[in-house]
Enzyme design. Structure first.
Site, short mmCIF file in Angstrom:
data_model
loop_
_atom_site.label_atom_id
_atom_site.label_comp_id
_atom_site.label_asym_id
_atom_site.label_seq_id
_atom_site.Cartn_x
_atom_site.Cartn_y
_atom_site.Cartn_z
N PHE A 7 99.23 -74.30 45.74
CA PHE A 7 100.21 -75.18 45.14
C PHE A 7 101.19 -74.40 44.27
O PHE A 7 100.79 -73.54 43.48
CB PHE A 7 99.53 -76.21 44.22
CG PHE A 7 98.59 -77.15 44.89
CD1 PHE A 7 99.06 -78.32 45.47
CD2 PHE A 7 97.23 -76.89 44.93
CE1 PHE A 7 98.18 -79.22 46.07
CE2 PHE A 7 96.34 -77.77 45.54
CZ PHE A 7 96.82 -78.93 46.11
N ASP A 8 102.46 -74.73 44.41
CA ASP A 8 103.41 -74.41 43.36
C ASP A 8 103.07 -75.32 42.17
O ASP A 8 102.37 -76.32 42.33
CB ASP A 8 104.84 -74.69 43.85
CG ASP A 8 105.87 -74.53 42.76
OD1 ASP A 8 105.92 -73.45 42.15
OD2 ASP A 8 106.61 -75.50 42.51
#
Length: 217
Positions: A7-8
């Site tokens: 995930f960003d």
């Protein structure tokens, strides 16, 4: 089948959008530089702080601007940061299915940890790759490949989730699948132009992707 989801952070699983925009506005004002509109700033979000400040100011040395930015950002972090719907529930469901998870961000480590702890997400992350951990930040492949290497997972069974073109570009350069989030400030149509493998209308769409291996764009 997907075995790992990366995930960003900003704008993807934690809503830091208002904090970031206000921090930029403060940094410019504090240093007597012309103010920019949100529309002028949003296209640059997702790149490194230095890259954004150079674009906004025209200055090569952004160290003074960075100090102003971080002063405001730290002081107002908790009041301006929020959670996106169903993120924790989705991460818990992914963890129950044995999906490995990690963070790949252009933030520095202290504020990354702060945000993850604030929303009780740190417990799910087996690796955290920040801008300080790489030589080449997103959109280069290095950040995603570093996370893949840290977790010893198959890139072909790894999915990178983000709200910015640089997330999609980094994922594709690293040979992993890319998912763009429709709640990005940049807009779904902008992100579609970078040909992500998936568009998430809700974070819980990840459950269908990891179980079925496919979901229409």
């Amino acid at each position: 089948m997907i075995e790992c989801v990366l995930f960003d952070l900003d704008g993807t699983i934690v809503n830091t959008n208002e904090l970031i925009l206000r921090s930029f506005a403060y940094a410019l004002k504090d240093n007597n530089l012309p103010l920019l509109t949100r529309e002028q700033m949003i296209p640059h979000m997702g790149t490194t702080l230095q890259q954004q400040l150079r674009a906004f100011s025209g200055l090569e040395d952004t160290s003074v601007l960075e100090r102003s930015y971080r002063t405001y950002n730290y002081a107002h972090h908790d009041e301006l940061v929020g959670a996106f719907p169903r993120v924790n529930e989705t991460m818990e469901a992914l963890a129950r299915r044995g999906i490995r998870m990690g963070i790949v961000t252009t933030k520095i480590r202290p504020t990354t940890i702060k945000a993850l702890e604030m929303f009780d997400m740190l417990q799910y992350m087996e690796t955290i790759v920040t801008v300080s951990d790489v030589t080449q930040p997103k959109p280069h492949a290095e950040p995603v490949l570093t996370a893949v290497r840290n977790l010893n997972v198959d890139p072909r069974r790894t999915l990178m989730v983000g709200d910015s073109p640089v997330d999609i570009q980094s994922a594709k350069a690293a040979g992993v699948l890319a998912a763009a989030v429709s709640w990005s400030l940049k807009g779904e149509e902008t992100l579609r132009g970078y040909n992500p493998d998936y568009i998430l209308q809700d974070i819980s769409d990840l459950l269908d992707i990891v179980e079925q291996g496919t979901k229409p764009l």
